[in-house]
Enzyme design. Structure first.
Site, PDB file in Angstrom:
ATOM      1  N   ARG A  38       0.826  -1.218   0.000  1.00  0.00           N
ATOM      2  CA  ARG A  38       0.000   0.000   0.000  1.00  0.00           C
ATOM      3  C   ARG A  38       0.856   1.262   0.000  1.00  0.00           C
ATOM      4  NH1 ARG A  38      -4.804  -2.460   3.792  1.00  0.00           N
ATOM      5  NH2 ARG A  38      -6.097  -3.049   2.033  1.00  0.00           N
ATOM      6  N   LYS A 201     -20.635 -17.036  -0.561  1.00  0.00           N
ATOM      7  CA  LYS A 201     -22.080 -16.862  -0.459  1.00  0.00           C
ATOM      8  C   LYS A 201     -22.730 -16.139  -1.630  1.00  0.00           C
ATOM      9  CE  LYS A 201     -22.207 -16.789   4.536  1.00  0.00           C
ATOM     10  NZ  LYS A 201     -22.135 -15.866   5.667  1.00  0.00           N
ATOM     11  N   GLY A 350     -10.168  -8.376  -2.402  1.00  0.00           N
ATOM     12  CA  GLY A 350     -10.446  -9.456  -1.450  1.00  0.00           C
ATOM     13  C   GLY A 350      -9.674 -10.735  -1.728  1.00  0.00           C
ATOM     14  N   GLY A 373     -13.898  -4.194  -0.222  1.00  0.00           N
ATOM     15  CA  GLY A 373     -15.291  -3.726  -0.098  1.00  0.00           C
ATOM     16  C   GLY A 373     -15.635  -2.695  -1.157  1.00  0.00           C
TER      17      GLY A 373
HETATM   18  P1  AMP Z   1     -16.001 -14.340  -0.201  1.00  0.00           P
HETATM   19  O1  AMP Z   1     -15.462 -13.563   0.957  1.00  0.00           O
HETATM   20  O2  AMP Z   1     -17.478 -14.468  -0.226  1.00  0.00           O
HETATM   21  O3  AMP Z   1     -15.390 -13.931  -1.526  1.00  0.00           O
HETATM   22  O4  AMP Z   1     -15.535 -15.828   0.052  1.00  0.00           O
HETATM   23  C1  AMP Z   1     -14.197 -16.224   0.062  1.00  0.00           C
HETATM   24  C2  AMP Z   1     -14.131 -17.538   0.774  1.00  0.00           C
HETATM   25  O5  AMP Z   1     -14.957 -18.478   0.099  1.00  0.00           O
HETATM   26  C3  AMP Z   1     -12.756 -18.139   0.835  1.00  0.00           C
HETATM   27  O6  AMP Z   1     -12.312 -18.125   2.174  1.00  0.00           O
HETATM   28  C4  AMP Z   1     -12.966 -19.561   0.342  1.00  0.00           C
HETATM   29  O7  AMP Z   1     -12.328 -20.523   1.161  1.00  0.00           O
HETATM   30  C5  AMP Z   1     -14.469 -19.737   0.437  1.00  0.00           C
HETATM   31  N1  AMP Z   1     -14.962 -20.770  -0.467  1.00  0.00           N
HETATM   32  C6  AMP Z   1     -14.795 -20.844  -1.784  1.00  0.00           C
HETATM   33  N2  AMP Z   1     -15.342 -21.989  -2.265  1.00  0.00           N
HETATM   34  C7  AMP Z   1     -15.861 -22.645  -1.219  1.00  0.00           C
HETATM   35  C8  AMP Z   1     -16.537 -23.885  -1.058  1.00  0.00           C
HETATM   36  N3  AMP Z   1     -16.769 -24.670  -2.099  1.00  0.00           N
HETATM   37  N4  AMP Z   1     -16.928 -24.246   0.174  1.00  0.00           N
HETATM   38  C9  AMP Z   1     -16.667 -23.454   1.216  1.00  0.00           C
HETATM   39  N5  AMP Z   1     -16.041 -22.277   1.149  1.00  0.00           N
HETATM   40  C10 AMP Z   1     -15.629 -21.874  -0.057  1.00  0.00           C
END
Ligand code: AMP
Length: 393
Positions: A38, A201, A350, A373
């Site tokens: 950064r 999610k 992220g 974010g």
């Molecule tokens: P996000 O913050 O929503 O972008 O999610 C990122 C996280 O999603 C990472 O820590 C990954 O380990 C998790 N992730 C990705 N694929 C899967 C999966 N099939 N099952 C559980 N967690 C997952």
């Protein structure tokens, strides 16, 4: 978003220029900076201002001191590192109230090309509430305001939005690069535009899905969020991540988007959420007692074939649990494909940034966003207050 003034549009010579940087760098227990990306990212703006004879007053937050002085979150180590990088002293104004006697005296003593760094703006409880009084105090130090902190652009705080009410406010090089790459990728892309969404999610990315579906030629969905779409197609998902409340939503999306949405066709499933778990590759239904932790080889090939034609790619979210080496293949293969692709590749903050860097491919991408974010809100099509506050051209 692309019509905002930049630091090259204003006279800075001899002017006191307040620059909001993102110096929220990780420190170890001894206060050593463990990742200076950064700081490196802020250098083009700082160098330009120094070279053009501005009096450069830098400010930033670090961590979450919650409105009071916390010595372990002082920006003093950043001043030291900046001095080394610039090859000249960066005066650190160690005021717990940020704009205090040290800051005022340091600014009053500045010559053209000098640099002062203020203390952590979040030492003041007003900062994150955008209280007018602190904004006015910050503004009183300067003649011009430059915002170069994309990571906080989705927040309206004193040091990025409030202060812009008092001073001519323009974007720095880093924030302009973010606006240019993210903005062009989503709103003015060289087509075909393919978005790759992953992560855990559906619920946290609904607005992103909705906004991107209006803009992209193809939307690839992997990661944990794919299983809710699988369930929407009537398939069994075993113990995989599933948001039952969003199955209907996923059905509607699939109906509306038709073949725009590309989903995995096979899955690496495990009998435990553990790197050493037993695994197998399945197509269609995921058996009872097993959970999907990565996309399978056929999905990798399918996704690669869709990406092969792309001229612009936006990627947000890993294809699997990439933090565990046995489930990182899907994510790594997509990263490797993007690194080779003759296309504009934008990594939207992220975990996908962490994944690309983990694969050592960061410098092979056209743009890696510095704001998790903020980039997500950008992809949602929202206006970011820190950018809205800048002067229009
Ligand atoms: P996000 O913050 O929503 O972008 O999610 C990122 C996280 O999603 C990472 O820590 C990954 O380990 C998790 N992730 C990705 N694929 C899967 C999966 N099939 N099952 C559980 N967690 C997952």
């Amino acid at each position: 978003m692309l019509n905002k003034k930049t630091l090259e549009d204003v006279e800075v010579r001899g002017k006191r220029v307040l620059v909001r940087c993102d110096f929220n760098v990780p420190l170890d227990a001894d206060g050593n900076i463990t990742d200076e990306n950064r700081i490196v990212g802020a250098m083009p703006t700082i160098n330009y201002l120094v070279e053009n004879g501005a009096k450069v007053i830098l400010c930033s937050h670090m961590g979450k001191p919650k409105g009071e002085p916390v010595p372990s979150m002082s920006l003093a180590p950043v001043a030291k590192r900046l001095s080394e990088k610039l090859g000249k002293e960066v005066v650190f104004a160690a005021d717990n109230e940020v704009v205090g006697e040290n800051a005022k005296a340091a600014v009053a003593a500045m010559a053209e090309g000098d640099v002062v760094l203020l203390e952590n703006t979040r030492y003041r409880k007003e900062e994150t509430k955008n209280v007018a009084e602190f904004s006015a105090e910050l503004a009183s130090l300067a003649d011009v305001f430059v915002n170069d902190a994309f990571g906080t652009a989705h927040r309206a705080h004193c040091s990025n939005v409030g202060v812009a009410e008092h001073l001519p406010a323009v974007g720095g090089y880093l924030i302009n690069k973010e606006i240019e790459f993210l903005g062009n990728a989503v709103n003015n892309p060289v087509r075909p535009l393919v978005a790759v969404l992953g992560g855990s999610k559906v619920s946290s990315k609904i607005s992103v899905i909705e906004n991107l579906l209006k803009k992209v030629d193809k939307l690839i969905i992997g990661g944990g969020m794919a299983y809710t779409f699988k369930a929407a197609m009537g398939q069994k998902t075993g113990n995989s991540l599933l948001e039952t409340d969003y199955i209907e939503y996923a059905k509607k999306m699939l109906e509306e988007a038709g073949d725009k949405i590309v989903l995995p066709i096979d899955t690496v499933v495990a009998d435990d959420f553990n790197n050493d778990a037993n695994t197998q590759i399945v197509e269609g239904d995921i058996p009872e007692g097993w959970e999907g932790l990565d996309i399978g080889p056929k999905s990798i090939e399918l996704f690669k074939s869709v990406l092969a034609d792309a001229k612009t790619v936006v990627w947000n979210g890993p294809m699997g649990v990439f933090e565990m080496s046995n489930f990182a293949k899907g994510t790594n293969e997509i990263a490797a494909m993007l690194a080779e692709l003759d296309a504009v590749t934008v990594i939207g903050g992220g975990d996908s940034v962490a994944a690309v860097n983990q694969a050592g491919l960061g410098d092979k991408m056209s743009h890696i966003s510095t704001g998790g974010g903020a980039s997500l809100e950008f992809l949602e099509g929202k206006e970011l207050p820190g950018i809205v506050a800048l002067l229009d051209r």
